[in-house]
Design an enzyme around this catalytic site. Structure first.
Site, PDB file in Angstrom:
ATOM      1  N   ASP A   1      60.888  41.553 112.141  1.00 53.93           N
ATOM      2  CA  ASP A   1      61.929  41.744 112.698  1.00 53.93           C
ATOM      3  C   ASP A   1      62.964  40.316 111.467  1.00 53.93           C
ATOM      4  OD1 ASP A   1      64.780  43.833 113.445  1.00 53.93           O
ATOM      5  OD2 ASP A   1      65.636  41.657 113.618  1.00 53.93           O
TER       6      ASP A   1
ATOM      7  N   VAL B   1      62.039  42.092 104.538  1.00 58.83           N
ATOM      8  CA  VAL B   1      60.869  43.002 104.307  1.00 58.83           C
ATOM      9  C   VAL B   1      61.151  42.201 102.746  1.00 58.83           C
ATOM     10  CG1 VAL B   1      60.777  44.269 105.797  1.00 58.83           C
ATOM     11  CG2 VAL B   1      62.898  44.652 104.063  1.00 58.83           C
TER      12      VAL B   1
ATOM     13  N   ASN C   1      60.194  50.831 108.492  1.00 62.78           N
ATOM     14  CA  ASN C   1      61.704  50.859 108.962  1.00 62.78           C
ATOM     15  C   ASN C   1      63.019  50.442 108.599  1.00 62.78           C
ATOM     16  OD1 ASN C   1      63.962  52.144 111.873  1.00 62.78           O
ATOM     17  ND2 ASN C   1      63.390  49.507 111.685  1.00 62.78           N
TER      18      ASN C   1
ATOM     19  N   SER D   1      66.825  59.383 104.594  1.00 65.03           N
ATOM     20  CA  SER D   1      68.125  60.174 105.290  1.00 65.03           C
ATOM     21  C   SER D   1      68.628  61.626 104.592  1.00 65.03           C
ATOM     22  CB  SER D   1      68.529  58.924 105.171  1.00 65.03           C
ATOM     23  OG  SER D   1      69.897  59.248 106.309  1.00 65.03           O
TER      24      SER D   1
ATOM     25  N   TYR E   1      73.655  53.828  99.828  1.00 67.43           N
ATOM     26  CA  TYR E   1      73.002  54.063 101.342  1.00 67.43           C
ATOM     27  C   TYR E   1      72.906  55.258 100.734  1.00 67.43           C
ATOM     28  CZ  TYR E   1      71.865  55.140 105.514  1.00 67.43           C
ATOM     29  OH  TYR E   1      70.595  55.715 106.818  1.00 67.43           O
TER      30      TYR E   1
ATOM     31  N   LYS F   1      68.204  56.133  99.829  1.00 65.22           N
ATOM     32  CA  LYS F   1      67.319  57.314 100.558  1.00 65.22           C
ATOM     33  C   LYS F   1      66.935  57.734  99.590  1.00 65.22           C
ATOM     34  CE  LYS F   1      68.226  55.113 104.216  1.00 65.22           C
ATOM     35  NZ  LYS F   1      66.744  54.016 104.966  1.00 65.22           N
TER      36      LYS F   1
ATOM     37  N   THR G   1      72.280  54.601 117.015  1.00 66.07           N
ATOM     38  CA  THR G   1      72.156  53.173 117.026  1.00 66.07           C
ATOM     39  C   THR G   1      72.829  52.200 116.952  1.00 66.07           C
ATOM     40  OG1 THR G   1      71.322  53.211 114.677  1.00 66.07           O
ATOM     41  CG2 THR G   1      69.265  54.300 116.162  1.00 66.07           C
TER      42      THR G   1
END
Length: 275
Positions: free
Chosen positions: A37, A64, A90, A139, A151, A155, A185
């Site tokens: 993380d 990452v 993730n 997604s 976004y 994906k 989340t």
């Protein structure tokens, strides 16, 4: 002994949300886990929790989007556990912005994390992975979502990465799949039109399954898991009929569309979803 006993797994973005749920569930089923993380204190909290519960976990903190960090987390896994059997890509970010109002800096950051991060980590993992499983986070936004163009693009790229890597790595015994989940989340809260759903823990069993040998025949799949429903998503393929001609001009193309070809509704219309 659990379904992942003897396996070593790297989970990116595992300090909270889905990543935390994936890491703790995998550890609870026997995996030794590297917790990655950007927020090192959060990562250490997850690793400490796993250790207190009798599992094995170490931390490799960093973004990452940094290819050196991607290499470092794999090195941490092999140094601590002697192997790497699984990778869960993730880590990701999202935000809402209308087309024309999107900020280039935000667009670049999202692509670097969601797309390049997935590529960097996959590239690093397969150098040391003999056999195993890679699980990407996709997604349904990839089919088109208002105020989330960047976004959605990221994906869509993850779906292509999944298909390409699955094809190339199949003969090496490395499976690659993507999970397209809905869970409530912090990142999901950024979607002001999203629908509240179950907690991240409801998604974790699917990821644990895909990491396990029980999923030995499952690769190259986009898997939707939302609101208690599990299904495999259809992927791009030709739609019949295929119209042929020795010569094409505008009139012939127009005739083909007007008389023979049947365009289907865009995917976002057919899905009828905004998440």
């Amino acid at each position: 002994m659990g379904i992942l006993a003897g396996k070593a797994v790297v989970v990116t973005g595992a300090g909270q949300g889905l990543g935390r749920a994936f890491a703790t569930h995998a550890a609870g089923h026997g995996a030794a886990v590297v917790i990655n993380d950007v927020d090192e204190p959060l990562a250490r909290q997850v690793a400490d929790l796993i250790t207190l519960q009798g599992g094995k976990a170490v931390v490799s903190a960093g973004s990452v989007a940094d290819p050196e960090q991607a290499e470092a987390m794999v090195d941490t896994c092999t140094a601590a556990f002697g192997r790497i059997d699984g990778l869960v890509n993730n880590a990701g970010i999202r935000y809402q912005a209308a087309i024309g109002e999107d900020e280039p800096h935000d667009m670049r950051e999202l692509i670097e994390i969601n797309v390049l991060g997935t590529l960097y980590c996959t590239n690093a993992a397969v150098k040391s992975m003999r056999r195993g499983s890679i699980v990407n986070l996709g997604s349904v936004a990839m089919v088109g979502q208002p105020t989330a163009l960047t976004y959605s693009a990221s994906k869509g790229a993850v779906a292509s990465i999944t298909a390409g890597a699955a094809s190339e790595l199949h003969e090496r015994g490395i499976r690659v799949n993507a999970v397209c989940p809905v869970a409530w989340t912090r990142m999901a809260a950024a979607d002001t039109k999203g629908v509240r759903s179950g907690p991240p823990e409801t998604i974790a069993p699917l990821v644990t399954y895909l990491l396990s040998d029980r999923a030995a025949k499952v690769t190259g799949q986009l898997i939707r898991f939302a609101h208690g429903r599990l299904h495999v998503m259809g992927q791009t393929s030709p739609k019949h009929p295929v119209v042929e001609s020795q010569e094409w001009d505008v009139d012939k193309i127009a005739e083909a569309f007007e008389e023979r070809l049947e365009p289907e509704d865009p995917a976002w219309v057919r899905w009828g979803v905004k998440t």
